[in-house]
Design a protein around this motif. Structure first.
Motif, PDB file in Angstrom:
ATOM      1  N   LYS A 115       1.030  -1.146  -0.156  1.00 26.78           N
ATOM      2  CA  LYS A 115      -0.032  -0.013  -0.016  1.00 26.78           C
ATOM      3  C   LYS A 115       0.999   1.175   0.044  1.00 26.78           C
ATOM      4  O   LYS A 115       0.603   2.008  -0.544  1.00 26.78           O
ATOM      5  CB  LYS A 115      -1.034   0.120   1.229  1.00 26.78           C
ATOM      6  CG  LYS A 115      -2.407  -0.383   1.047  1.00 26.78           C
ATOM      7  CD  LYS A 115      -2.911  -0.318   2.444  1.00 26.78           C
ATOM      8  CE  LYS A 115      -4.427  -0.787   2.310  1.00 26.78           C
ATOM      9  NZ  LYS A 115      -5.285   0.180   2.230  1.00 26.78           N
ATOM     10  N   SER A 116       1.965   1.406   0.597  1.00 28.02           N
ATOM     11  CA  SER A 116       2.822   2.591   0.856  1.00 28.02           C
ATOM     12  C   SER A 116       4.072   2.422   0.013  1.00 28.02           C
ATOM     13  O   SER A 116       4.765   1.445   0.065  1.00 28.02           O
ATOM     14  CB  SER A 116       2.890   2.670   2.347  1.00 28.02           C
ATOM     15  OG  SER A 116       4.014   3.379   2.506  1.00 28.02           O
ATOM     16  N   LYS A 117       4.471   3.502  -0.324  1.00 26.97           N
ATOM     17  CA  LYS A 117       5.785   3.600  -1.181  1.00 26.97           C
ATOM     18  C   LYS A 117       6.940   3.359   0.085  1.00 26.97           C
ATOM     19  O   LYS A 117       7.989   2.712  -0.457  1.00 26.97           O
ATOM     20  CB  LYS A 117       6.064   5.216  -1.557  1.00 26.97           C
ATOM     21  CG  LYS A 117       5.748   5.150  -2.929  1.00 26.97           C
ATOM     22  CD  LYS A 117       6.475   6.251  -3.532  1.00 26.97           C
ATOM     23  CE  LYS A 117       6.727   6.121  -5.060  1.00 26.97           C
ATOM     24  NZ  LYS A 117       5.507   6.096  -6.010  1.00 26.97           N
ATOM     25  N   ASN A 118       6.662   3.598   1.131  1.00 27.55           N
ATOM     26  CA  ASN A 118       7.916   3.760   2.248  1.00 27.55           C
ATOM     27  C   ASN A 118       7.974   2.419   2.378  1.00 27.55           C
ATOM     28  O   ASN A 118       9.220   1.834   3.024  1.00 27.55           O
ATOM     29  CB  ASN A 118       7.588   4.510   3.547  1.00 27.55           C
ATOM     30  CG  ASN A 118       7.303   5.913   3.312  1.00 27.55           C
ATOM     31  OD1 ASN A 118       8.082   6.369   2.429  1.00 27.55           O
ATOM     32  ND2 ASN A 118       6.380   6.428   3.944  1.00 27.55           N
ATOM     33  N   THR A 119       7.112   1.370   2.498  1.00 29.71           N
ATOM     34  CA  THR A 119       7.274   0.060   2.896  1.00 29.71           C
ATOM     35  C   THR A 119       7.204  -1.210   1.863  1.00 29.71           C
ATOM     36  O   THR A 119       7.670  -2.207   2.087  1.00 29.71           O
ATOM     37  CB  THR A 119       6.167  -0.529   3.641  1.00 29.71           C
ATOM     38  OG1 THR A 119       4.831  -0.275   3.323  1.00 29.71           O
ATOM     39  CG2 THR A 119       6.496   0.261   5.300  1.00 29.71           C
ATOM     40  N   ALA A 120       6.950  -0.916   0.484  1.00 27.78           N
ATOM     41  CA  ALA A 120       6.665  -1.701  -0.510  1.00 27.78           C
ATOM     42  C   ALA A 120       8.107  -2.104  -0.878  1.00 27.78           C
ATOM     43  O   ALA A 120       9.117  -1.542  -1.258  1.00 27.78           O
ATOM     44  CB  ALA A 120       6.032  -1.199  -1.731  1.00 27.78           C
TER      45      ALA A 120
ATOM     46  N   TYR B 237      -2.076  -2.774  -6.578  1.00 24.77           N
ATOM     47  CA  TYR B 237      -0.801  -2.860  -5.874  1.00 24.77           C
ATOM     48  C   TYR B 237       0.361  -3.501  -6.724  1.00 24.77           C
ATOM     49  O   TYR B 237       1.424  -3.091  -6.274  1.00 24.77           O
ATOM     50  CB  TYR B 237      -0.979  -3.788  -4.683  1.00 24.77           C
ATOM     51  CG  TYR B 237      -1.729  -3.716  -3.410  1.00 24.77           C
ATOM     52  CD1 TYR B 237      -2.194  -2.212  -3.222  1.00 24.77           C
ATOM     53  CD2 TYR B 237      -2.556  -4.359  -2.635  1.00 24.77           C
ATOM     54  CE1 TYR B 237      -3.058  -1.876  -2.243  1.00 24.77           C
ATOM     55  CE2 TYR B 237      -3.311  -4.191  -1.568  1.00 24.77           C
ATOM     56  CZ  TYR B 237      -3.580  -2.738  -1.254  1.00 24.77           C
ATOM     57  OH  TYR B 237      -4.681  -2.533  -0.326  1.00 24.77           O
TER      58      TYR B 237
ATOM     59  N   ASN C 194       4.527   0.367  -6.164  1.00 23.96           N
ATOM     60  CA  ASN C 194       5.265   1.136  -5.413  1.00 23.96           C
ATOM     61  C   ASN C 194       6.734   0.599  -5.629  1.00 23.96           C
ATOM     62  O   ASN C 194       7.485   1.249  -4.433  1.00 23.96           O
ATOM     63  CB  ASN C 194       4.859   1.371  -3.867  1.00 23.96           C
ATOM     64  CG  ASN C 194       3.563   2.078  -3.981  1.00 23.96           C
ATOM     65  OD1 ASN C 194       3.223   2.941  -4.564  1.00 23.96           O
ATOM     66  ND2 ASN C 194       2.484   1.891  -3.166  1.00 23.96           N
TER      67      ASN C 194
END
Lengths: 459, 306
Positions: A97-102, A121, A348
């Motif tokens: 979902k998030s760029k920071n964690t993908a 996703y 992401n």
């Protein structure tokens, strides 16, 4: 004096700790500063408890070093998730979902590909596979698993599988059952289990089927669907594009599961309803000769090879792999469910091009073969399937033969949600919360709620 | 200080300025914690309210198209038999492990330890508190290894010639209740210890002279005097227990079937196993509501002001 000493130690450890933390931070900064020079991508897969040991070894010892040699600027980082099977899908959905964690590259069970693709996703790799000559060498059937409802490709499969009944020939012979064993109907399976229960000692489990919520998709696929697809009604009618929520097949499937536990033909519930159930069955009971039959996948052989979690040199002499019969022996006589895993690129992902380069590298004929020699699943590539070295792997001929009539899980939007319903209903049946017909009724209600009234039918 | 001095107008202004200064300074110092509370506490609560009325999903096409669906999550919930089961399980778990188990045991421990010699108090106190300071997940693992099929308890059973029992499967609710009592009793014990120490000795002595038995003193004199802390403790313990997730999840996973599926487990299952984040959020709202309502009931019923 003493107190002073304690204080000093405390102060030092505090400073040391904060230094550690700050150095960890600065490390990260450094790597992002150097991004221009060195491109780094991370690969996420499921690990822990012997899971994906073959895959991890293959990546770590073979593919990554060679890839990094070929691409001196690239750095591939492993980012395994040590979680249970059910949690893996929720966890990666959250991460994607998030760029920071993908992660930059993710391994997906093919049944989640459509769902995660519909959620936005995953990145479609339609145009990428078009220019990739190897794509034509992949088995058509297996490709279906990575094509979402929108008709686009969202991953490159790296393995596939088939399922059948593992049985212990020694135990069968001891109980006076025929070897090789060729069950023709469900009743044959139950009869064999009853014979084993009657003739052999109490600590031999006649039949193991994943039956709980904790074993997640394994319960849906290896138990429920292996049975259901042997009846006349599968989960989903592709012509009508509707879910079949009421049929005799559903009731009979629940009945079979119920019979196994009512007649005490299965393992203790405390063992089978556990997330570690699969490893108890195939790493402990089966090698010890305490399990006569188990409905499961070909990949279990990975446990028994020299480098596996439970090396068992005699496995392939002792065990047989029988095709799962249909309910009443109707054509085609046997049934198998087929699934598999694929490499996908998250939307992401920080570096889609490098991720794609890596997928291509890892999916070549040579690399795929070497993965399957470690991982002991079936190959998604036609050319690997014909390789003599591949064909020499014990049991693979039988397992590959089964693929001819293989059934696939419906790659439609709500399958993952329906699957979790199946898991909890199966657990309710084996724990006697629901009778088989109640469970079938509940299935109709719950699935109708999930997919909507307009998408269901009864047969 | 200045109270005795004559307050001239100039002094008054000075005083006011000083007060303003202190106010400003305290705001400045409180600001970081306010911001943190707002961002990490109030923010999520507001978001929870919002998401509870949507079809937010973890994966699938719904994850892309967030829709406002009104009270649909709540109507589904109240028709869901699993919700009713979880509600019932939550009440059973709450009642036996917290309200009755931890409180009664904690109170008895506190009473028994009252006015004993110091080292006795200290040793017993440390043993009980050890259970409390142990992290929930560690408690869960300890109890799983104690109660599992090949666990310590079954080994003892076999040693004395009894048949082993699959405790976590045959008595799942009893198992988690006992584990939670073991884990949480120390908290109640500490609260009651403090309040029992506050009961003046003279009152007890007066009752003794009037001929009251020890039990009478305890029930008729001491108990009413510590009623306030009982209510406070009850509320705290209730709220703590309502939210217990780790212990149950690690011990039984809510199973077998739905036998130990309390609301937090149900919420987790809906949100992260069935991928229905919106529905899960709605369940968490109900959980919050139950906490508030039960606290209000305790306060009203026991007529105590906090």
């Amino acid at each position: 004096m003493k107190i002073n000493k304690v204080k000093k130690i405390a102060a030092f450890s505090l400073i040391a700790a904060s230094l550690l933390v700050s150095s960890a931070c600065s490390n990260e900064n450094a790597s992002s500063d150097e991004k221009g020079k060195k491109e780094e991508i991370s690969i996420t897969f499921r690990s822990g408890g012997g899971t994906n040991k073959g895959l991890q070894d293959w990546l770590q010892k073979e593919v990554i070093p060679e890839f990094e040699k070929e691409h001196p600027n690239a750095k591939i980082k492993l980012a395994p998730l040590n979680v249970s099977e059910g949690d893996y899908f929720a966890k990666i959905a959250l991460m994607l979902k998030s760029k920071n964690t993908a992660p930059d590259l993710v391994t997906e069970d093919t049944f989640m590909v459509n769902s995660d693709a519909s959620a936005g996703y995953l990145e479609s790799i339609d145009d990428k596979v078009e220019d990739w000559e190897d794509w034509g060498k992949f088995t058509e059937n297996v490709k279906k698993g990575v094509i979402a409802e929108d008709g686009k490709v969202y991953g490159v499969p790296y393995n596939t599988d088939s399922r059948g009944i593992w049985y212990n020939k020694d135990l069968f012979a001891k109980a006076g059952l025929p070897v090789p064993w060729e069950p023709k109907t469900w009743e044959d399976i139950l009869e064999a289990a009853r014979t084993i229960k009657a003739k052999l000692s109490d600590d031999v489990v006649p039949i193991w089927m994943n039956s709980g919520k904790a074993t997640g998709e394994a319960t849906s696929m290896q138990t429920f669907e292996m049975l259901l697809y042997g009846t006349k009604t599968p989960l989903y009618d592709f012509d009508a594009k509707k879910w079949i929520v009421k049929s005799d097949g559903l009731v009979n499937t629940f009945k079979f599961i119920d019979t196994v536990y009512e007649e005490d033909l299965g393992p203790e519930l405390s063992q089978v309803l556990n997330g570690q159930g699969g490893s108890v069955a195939y790493q402990q009971l089966m090698p010890k000769g305490k399990l006569a039959m188990g409905i499961d996948g070909i990949w279990q052989t990975g446990n028994w090879q020299e480098t596996g979690a439970a090396p068992w040199p005699k496995a392939f002499e002792t065990l047989g792999f029988a095709p799962m019969p249909t309910e009443n022996g109707d054509a085609p006589g046997s049934v198998t469910m087929s699934g598999g895993w694929a490499f996908s690129i998250p939307k992401n992902s920080g570096n889609k091009d490098l991720a794609w380069e890596f997928i291509k590298f890892a999916s070549s004929k040579e690399k795929n073969l070497s993965l399957l020699l470690r991982d002991r699943s079936l190959t998604p590539r036609d050319d690997v399937a014909q390789d003599p070295e591949y064909q020499k792997i014990p049991m693979f001929e039988e397992a590959t033969d089964l693929l001819q009539d293989a059934q696939f899980r419906p790659a439609v939007d709500k399958y993952p949600n329906v699957s979790t319903q199946i898991q909890s209903l199966v657990e309710d049946v084996v724990t006697d919360k629901l009778s088989p017909s109640e469970a079938a009724k509940k299935y109709q209600e719950n699935v109708t709620d999930i997919v909507g009234k307009e998408n269901v039918m009864t047969k | 200080m200045q109270t005795n001095a004559e307050l001239s107008p100039a002094n008054e202004i000075k005083e006011k300025k000083k007060k303003d200064h202190i106010l400003l300074r305290s705001i400045l110092f409180l600001l970081p914690s306010w911001i943190i509370l707002l961002v990490f506490f109030v923010g999520p609560i507001l978001l929870t309210f919002y998401f509870a009325f949507t079809n937010l999903s973890l994966t699938g096409s719904q994850a892309k198209s967030l829709e406002f669906i009104g009270f649909q999550n709540f109507t589904t919930m109240f028709q869901d038999p699993n919700f009713r089961i979880s509600m019932l399980n939550t009440i059973v778990f709450l009642l036996f492990s917290a309200v009755v188990g931890q409180q009664v045991l904690g109170f008895i421990l506190a009473v028994l330890m009252k006015e004993r010699n110091k080292s006795f108090r200290r040793i017993i106190g440390i043993i009980v508190i050890a259970g409390w300071v142990t992290p929930e997940i560690v408690v869960a693992f300890c109890w799983v290894t104690f109660l599992s099929d090949n666990g310590t308890l079954n080994m003892i059973f076999q040693f004395i010639g009894l048949k082993p029992v699959a405790w976590l499967f045959t008595f799942p609710m009893v198992s988690v209740v006992i584990a939670n009592i073991w884990h949480g009793t120390a908290f109640s014990m500490l609260v009651f210890q403090a309040s029992l120490d506050d009961v003046p000795k003279s009152v007890e002595e007066a009752a003794k002279i009037d001929g009251a038995s020890r039990l009478q003193i305890l029930l008729k004199i001491v108990l009413p005097m510590v009623k306030g802390s009982i209510v406070t403790n009850m509320i705290l313990v209730t709220l703590q227990t309502l939210g217990v997730f780790t212990l149950i999840f690690a011990m039984t996973g809510g199973g077998p079937g739905t036998d130990t599926q309390t609301l937090p487990i149900f919420m987790y299952n809906q949100a992260f196993v069935n991928y229905q984040l919106g529905y899960g959020t709605a369940i968490s709202l109900i959980l919050l509501l139950i906490g508030i309502v039960s606290s209000l009931i305790y306060m009203k019923y026991l007529k105590v002001k906090i």
